[in-house]
Design a protein around this motif. Structure first.
Motif, PDB file in Angstrom:
ATOM      1  N   GLY A  47      -1.518   0.188 -13.475  1.00 26.67           N
ATOM      2  CA  GLY A  47      -2.763  -0.032 -14.207  1.00 26.67           C
ATOM      3  C   GLY A  47      -3.451  -1.340 -13.882  1.00 26.67           C
ATOM      4  N   ARG A  48      -2.853  -2.131 -12.994  1.00 28.07           N
ATOM      5  CA  ARG A  48      -3.450  -3.407 -12.603  1.00 28.07           C
ATOM      6  C   ARG A  48      -4.757  -3.150 -11.858  1.00 28.07           C
ATOM      7  N   ASP A  49      -5.607  -4.137 -11.849  1.00 32.44           N
ATOM      8  CA  ASP A  49      -6.897  -4.066 -11.168  1.00 32.44           C
ATOM      9  C   ASP A  49      -6.707  -3.545  -9.741  1.00 32.44           C
ATOM     10  N   PRO A  50      -7.336  -2.430  -9.402  1.00 31.33           N
ATOM     11  CA  PRO A  50      -7.163  -1.867  -8.053  1.00 31.33           C
ATOM     12  C   PRO A  50      -7.649  -2.802  -6.950  1.00 31.33           C
ATOM     13  N   ALA A  51      -8.500  -3.740  -7.265  1.00 31.82           N
ATOM     14  CA  ALA A  51      -8.982  -4.669  -6.246  1.00 31.82           C
ATOM     15  C   ALA A  51      -7.840  -5.508  -5.673  1.00 31.82           C
ATOM     16  N   ALA A  52      -6.852  -5.860  -6.508  1.00 26.54           N
ATOM     17  CA  ALA A  52      -5.705  -6.638  -6.027  1.00 26.54           C
ATOM     18  C   ALA A  52      -4.911  -5.835  -5.005  1.00 26.54           C
ATOM     19  N   LEU A  53      -4.756  -4.561  -5.251  1.00 31.49           N
ATOM     20  CA  LEU A  53      -4.048  -3.682  -4.332  1.00 31.49           C
ATOM     21  C   LEU A  53      -4.806  -3.585  -3.009  1.00 31.49           C
TER      22      LEU A  53
END
Length: 147
Positions: free
Chosen positions: A53-59
């Motif tokens: 659920g973390r910000d997809p931008a970090a991925l």
């Protein structure tokens, strides 16, 4: 004796000659074990780095960074496959089909995650022990019978 565990450890420690010596001549069961261990190590490393659920931008930034560092040509790793592998490890989607593009992406992503963590040899061994356990608890499906 050719050991998938030793081969993967050599690869992840940057001992490419040792890795090549180990994998040369692997029979199908050893290759399957090696890819299972690689998948388990990536699963453990992704879950250590990213929360579901973390910000997809970090991925996306991580995948871009790993490709920049380890994909010399910029064409060896499909960013969509790489992002799918990370999302699959987080339980957000199914794994992509197993093929050479997926294998290459798994290796690159794992190398990127491990470099980012800066693990000591002991910490790497601990991560690999977790990967062995993960791979053992998720056995591959039985092979299709010969036709």
């Amino acid at each position: 004796m050719k050991s998938p565990e030793t081969a993967l450890r050599n690869l992840l420690r940057g001992r490419l000659d040792g890795h090549e010596r180990q994998v040369r001549g692997f029979a199908e069961p050893e290759w399957r074990r090696w890819t299972d261990l690689l998948s388990g190590a990536l699963l453990v490393a992704v879950r250590r780095r990213f929360a579901p659920g973390r910000d997809p931008a970090a991925l996306i930034r991580f995948v871009a960074s790993a490709r920049e560092r380890f994909d010399a040509t910029g064409t060896e790793v499909d960013p969509t496959v790489a992002e799918t592998l990370v999302r699959a490890a987080l339980g957000q989607c199914p794994d992509p089909p197993e093929d050479s593009a997926t294998l290459t992406a798994r290796i690159l992503l794992l190398l990127g995650l491990l470099e980012d963590e800066g693990l000591t040899p002991t910490e790497l061994d601990d991560l690999l022990t977790q990967a062995w356990t993960t791979a053992a608890s998720h056995p591959p499906p039985p092979a299709a019978p010969p036709r």
